[in-house]
Scaffold this motif. Sequence first.
Motif, PDB file in Angstrom:
ATOM      1  N   LEU A 107       0.820  -1.211   0.000  1.00 36.44           N
ATOM      2  CA  LEU A 107       0.000   0.000   0.000  1.00 36.44           C
ATOM      3  C   LEU A 107       0.856   1.265   0.000  1.00 36.44           C
ATOM      4  CD1 LEU A 107      -2.685  -1.078   2.616  1.00 36.44           C
ATOM      5  CD2 LEU A 107      -2.932  -1.000   0.130  1.00 36.44           C
ATOM      6  N   ARG A 108       2.069   1.165   0.517  1.00 35.85           N
ATOM      7  CA  ARG A 108       2.954   2.327   0.606  1.00 35.85           C
ATOM      8  C   ARG A 108       4.109   2.276  -0.385  1.00 35.85           C
ATOM      9  NH1 ARG A 108       1.574   6.621   3.505  1.00 35.85           N
ATOM     10  NH2 ARG A 108       3.784   6.951   3.799  1.00 35.85           N
ATOM     11  N   ALA A 109       4.140   1.300  -1.266  1.00 37.93           N
ATOM     12  CA  ALA A 109       5.249   1.165  -2.214  1.00 37.93           C
ATOM     13  C   ALA A 109       5.285   2.373  -3.147  1.00 37.93           C
ATOM     14  CB  ALA A 109       5.092  -0.116  -3.023  1.00 37.93           C
ATOM     15  N   SER A 110       6.499   2.932  -3.316  1.00 29.78           N
ATOM     16  CA  SER A 110       6.616   4.128  -4.143  1.00 29.78           C
ATOM     17  C   SER A 110       7.641   3.976  -5.260  1.00 29.78           C
ATOM     18  CB  SER A 110       6.981   5.327  -3.269  1.00 29.78           C
ATOM     19  OG  SER A 110       8.207   5.093  -2.621  1.00 29.78           O
ATOM     20  N   SER A 111       8.245   2.799  -5.385  1.00 30.71           N
ATOM     21  CA  SER A 111       9.214   2.591  -6.459  1.00 30.71           C
ATOM     22  C   SER A 111       9.147   1.131  -6.903  1.00 30.71           C
ATOM     23  CB  SER A 111      10.630   2.935  -5.995  1.00 30.71           C
ATOM     24  OG  SER A 111      11.075   1.988  -5.043  1.00 30.71           O
ATOM     25  N   LEU A 112       9.830   0.850  -7.989  1.00 29.96           N
ATOM     26  CA  LEU A 112       9.871  -0.516  -8.495  1.00 29.96           C
ATOM     27  C   LEU A 112      10.556  -1.449  -7.509  1.00 29.96           C
ATOM     28  CD1 LEU A 112       9.206  -2.390 -10.817  1.00 29.96           C
ATOM     29  CD2 LEU A 112      11.387  -1.793 -11.853  1.00 29.96           C
ATOM     30  N   VAL A 113      11.591  -0.974  -6.849  1.00 30.17           N
ATOM     31  CA  VAL A 113      12.288  -1.783  -5.844  1.00 30.17           C
ATOM     32  C   VAL A 113      11.341  -2.124  -4.702  1.00 30.17           C
ATOM     33  CG1 VAL A 113      14.184  -1.801  -4.179  1.00 30.17           C
ATOM     34  CG2 VAL A 113      14.550  -0.851  -6.455  1.00 30.17           C
ATOM     35  N   ASP A 114      10.549  -1.142  -4.273  1.00 28.75           N
ATOM     36  CA  ASP A 114       9.553  -1.405  -3.221  1.00 28.75           C
ATOM     37  C   ASP A 114       8.567  -2.483  -3.652  1.00 28.75           C
ATOM     38  OD1 ASP A 114      10.747   0.586  -1.739  1.00 28.75           O
ATOM     39  OD2 ASP A 114       9.170   2.069  -2.095  1.00 28.75           O
ATOM     40  N   LEU A 115       8.113  -2.414  -4.896  1.00 25.11           N
ATOM     41  CA  LEU A 115       7.179  -3.424  -5.410  1.00 25.11           C
ATOM     42  C   LEU A 115       7.812  -4.811  -5.419  1.00 25.11           C
ATOM     43  CD1 LEU A 115       5.435  -1.614  -8.395  1.00 25.11           C
ATOM     44  CD2 LEU A 115       4.420  -2.310  -6.224  1.00 25.11           C
ATOM     45  N   LEU A 116       9.065  -4.885  -5.843  1.00 24.16           N
ATOM     46  CA  LEU A 116       9.747  -6.178  -5.869  1.00 24.16           C
ATOM     47  C   LEU A 116       9.912  -6.752  -4.466  1.00 24.16           C
ATOM     48  CD1 LEU A 116      12.452  -5.527  -8.610  1.00 24.16           C
ATOM     49  CD2 LEU A 116      10.335  -6.863  -8.798  1.00 24.16           C
ATOM     50  N   ILE A 117      10.229  -5.902  -3.508  1.00 22.32           N
ATOM     51  CA  ILE A 117      10.348  -6.363  -2.125  1.00 22.32           C
ATOM     52  C   ILE A 117       9.003  -6.862  -1.625  1.00 22.32           C
ATOM     53  CG2 ILE A 117      10.766  -5.601   0.250  1.00 22.32           C
ATOM     54  CD1 ILE A 117      12.955  -3.741  -0.917  1.00 22.32           C
ATOM     55  N   CYS A 118       7.946  -6.111  -1.923  1.00 23.60           N
ATOM     56  CA  CYS A 118       6.602  -6.516  -1.490  1.00 23.60           C
ATOM     57  C   CYS A 118       6.198  -7.851  -2.102  1.00 23.60           C
ATOM     58  CB  CYS A 118       5.582  -5.442  -1.846  1.00 23.60           C
ATOM     59  SG  CYS A 118       5.779  -3.932  -0.896  1.00 23.60           S
ATOM     60  N   PHE A 119       6.438  -8.003  -3.394  1.00 24.41           N
ATOM     61  CA  PHE A 119       6.074  -9.272  -4.023  1.00 24.41           C
ATOM     62  C   PHE A 119       6.960 -10.411  -3.524  1.00 24.41           C
ATOM     63  CE2 PHE A 119       3.811  -6.578  -7.106  1.00 24.41           C
ATOM     64  CZ  PHE A 119       2.572  -7.201  -7.012  1.00 24.41           C
ATOM     65  N   GLY A 120       8.179 -10.097  -3.107  1.00 23.22           N
ATOM     66  CA  GLY A 120       9.035 -11.103  -2.479  1.00 23.22           C
ATOM     67  C   GLY A 120       8.499 -11.546  -1.129  1.00 23.22           C
ATOM     68  N   LEU A 121       7.793 -10.648  -0.455  1.00 21.75           N
ATOM     69  CA  LEU A 121       7.159 -10.994   0.824  1.00 21.75           C
ATOM     70  C   LEU A 121       5.798 -11.650   0.647  1.00 21.75           C
ATOM     71  CD1 LEU A 121       7.917  -7.884   3.050  1.00 21.75           C
ATOM     72  CD2 LEU A 121       8.644 -10.225   3.476  1.00 21.75           C
ATOM     73  N   ILE A 122       5.224 -11.535  -0.537  1.00 16.56           N
ATOM     74  CA  ILE A 122       3.884 -12.080  -0.764  1.00 16.56           C
ATOM     75  C   ILE A 122       3.922 -13.416  -1.502  1.00 16.56           C
ATOM     76  CG2 ILE A 122       1.679 -11.691  -1.948  1.00 16.56           C
ATOM     77  CD1 ILE A 122       2.166  -8.666  -1.516  1.00 16.56           C
ATOM     78  N   VAL A 123       4.607 -13.477  -2.618  1.00 16.37           N
ATOM     79  CA  VAL A 123       4.503 -14.643  -3.500  1.00 16.37           C
ATOM     80  C   VAL A 123       5.160 -15.903  -2.926  1.00 16.37           C
ATOM     81  CG1 VAL A 123       5.014 -15.531  -5.798  1.00 16.37           C
ATOM     82  CG2 VAL A 123       4.167 -13.194  -5.532  1.00 16.37           C
ATOM     83  N   PRO A 124       6.460 -15.905  -2.592  1.00 14.35           N
ATOM     84  CA  PRO A 124       7.039 -17.160  -2.086  1.00 14.35           C
ATOM     85  C   PRO A 124       6.387 -17.664  -0.791  1.00 14.35           C
ATOM     86  CG  PRO A 124       8.779 -15.653  -2.758  1.00 14.35           C
ATOM     87  CD  PRO A 124       7.494 -14.886  -2.784  1.00 14.35           C
ATOM     88  N   PRO A 125       6.177 -16.803   0.233  1.00 19.32           N
ATOM     89  CA  PRO A 125       5.499 -17.320   1.421  1.00 19.32           C
ATOM     90  C   PRO A 125       4.059 -17.755   1.145  1.00 19.32           C
ATOM     91  CG  PRO A 125       6.629 -15.277   1.952  1.00 19.32           C
ATOM     92  CD  PRO A 125       6.670 -15.440   0.463  1.00 19.32           C
ATOM     93  N   GLY A 126       3.374 -17.042   0.249  1.00 18.81           N
ATOM     94  CA  GLY A 126       2.007 -17.436  -0.087  1.00 18.81           C
ATOM     95  C   GLY A 126       1.957 -18.786  -0.774  1.00 18.81           C
ATOM     96  N   TRP A 127       2.908 -19.016  -1.686  1.00 22.49           N
ATOM     97  CA  TRP A 127       2.973 -20.311  -2.369  1.00 22.49           C
ATOM     98  C   TRP A 127       3.256 -21.419  -1.364  1.00 22.49           C
ATOM     99  CZ3 TRP A 127       6.998 -23.795  -2.563  1.00 22.49           C
ATOM    100  CH2 TRP A 127       6.816 -24.876  -3.439  1.00 22.49           C
ATOM    101  N   LEU A 128       4.217 -21.187  -0.474  1.00 20.32           N
ATOM    102  CA  LEU A 128       4.570 -22.221   0.509  1.00 20.32           C
ATOM    103  C   LEU A 128       3.409 -22.472   1.466  1.00 20.32           C
ATOM    104  CD1 LEU A 128       6.753 -24.145   1.380  1.00 20.32           C
ATOM    105  CD2 LEU A 128       7.744 -22.317   2.774  1.00 20.32           C
ATOM    106  N   PHE A 129       2.730 -21.419   1.880  1.00 18.04           N
ATOM    107  CA  PHE A 129       1.551 -21.569   2.738  1.00 18.04           C
ATOM    108  C   PHE A 129       0.522 -22.472   2.064  1.00 18.04           C
ATOM    109  CE2 PHE A 129      -2.651 -20.457   4.210  1.00 18.04           C
ATOM    110  CZ  PHE A 129      -2.497 -20.289   5.579  1.00 18.04           C
ATOM    111  N   TRP A 130       0.232 -22.189   0.794  1.00 12.53           N
ATOM    112  CA  TRP A 130      -0.757 -22.965   0.049  1.00 12.53           C
ATOM    113  C   TRP A 130      -0.354 -24.431  -0.060  1.00 12.53           C
ATOM    114  CZ3 TRP A 130      -5.579 -22.415  -1.238  1.00 12.53           C
ATOM    115  CH2 TRP A 130      -6.124 -23.230  -2.220  1.00 12.53           C
ATOM    116  N   LYS A 131       0.913 -24.687  -0.348  1.00 15.76           N
ATOM    117  CA  LYS A 131       1.378 -26.061  -0.504  1.00 15.76           C
ATOM    118  C   LYS A 131       1.395 -26.825   0.819  1.00 15.76           C
ATOM    119  CE  LYS A 131       2.032 -26.244  -4.876  1.00 15.76           C
ATOM    120  NZ  LYS A 131       1.286 -27.186  -5.686  1.00 15.76           N
ATOM    121  N   LEU A 132       1.595 -26.115   1.921  1.00 17.80           N
ATOM    122  CA  LEU A 132       1.629 -26.792   3.224  1.00 17.80           C
ATOM    123  C   LEU A 132       0.242 -27.193   3.719  1.00 17.80           C
ATOM    124  CD1 LEU A 132       4.386 -24.797   5.140  1.00 17.80           C
ATOM    125  CD2 LEU A 132       4.491 -27.175   4.371  1.00 17.80           C
TER     126      LEU A 132
END
Length: 153
Positions: A107-132
Amino acid sequence: MAQPPSPRPARRRGAERDEAIRHTLRPLAEGERPAPLVVATLAAVALGLVNLGLLAAGQAGRTGPLAVYCVLMLALAAGMWTRRYGAVLAFQCLLAIAVATGVLFLLRASSLVDLLICFGLIVPPGWLFWKLIRVLARIQAPREPGTDPADEA
């Protein structure tokens, strides 16, 4: 004359569908560790050891909470390796917190780097959560009578 469309088979709902899915689950075999469980265990070990290294190098600001975190991660890794339901569930809670944190930072991301960090916090843990989720179900699945090694003792 056109034929009326054939009625669709009734869709299973709620408890009926859950029960049908439970019957298709097979419990984990002795010593079996599905890939998501191994990935989760390795992630917990890596998080624990990296932070333990930071603690030993004196790079940590507050040593008490970081030491507790290191012990927690290594204990969760040991519990997941031995296929303990509570350990996998606790690690899933930490994954859910990581995903929620990523969404809030998004919600507060203001640059491409911020977006990449956010998606790094969302996608891999979300995938692992789903698989577990399936791994948890298989850990909890009832064994057939006579197949549990504890029954033989």
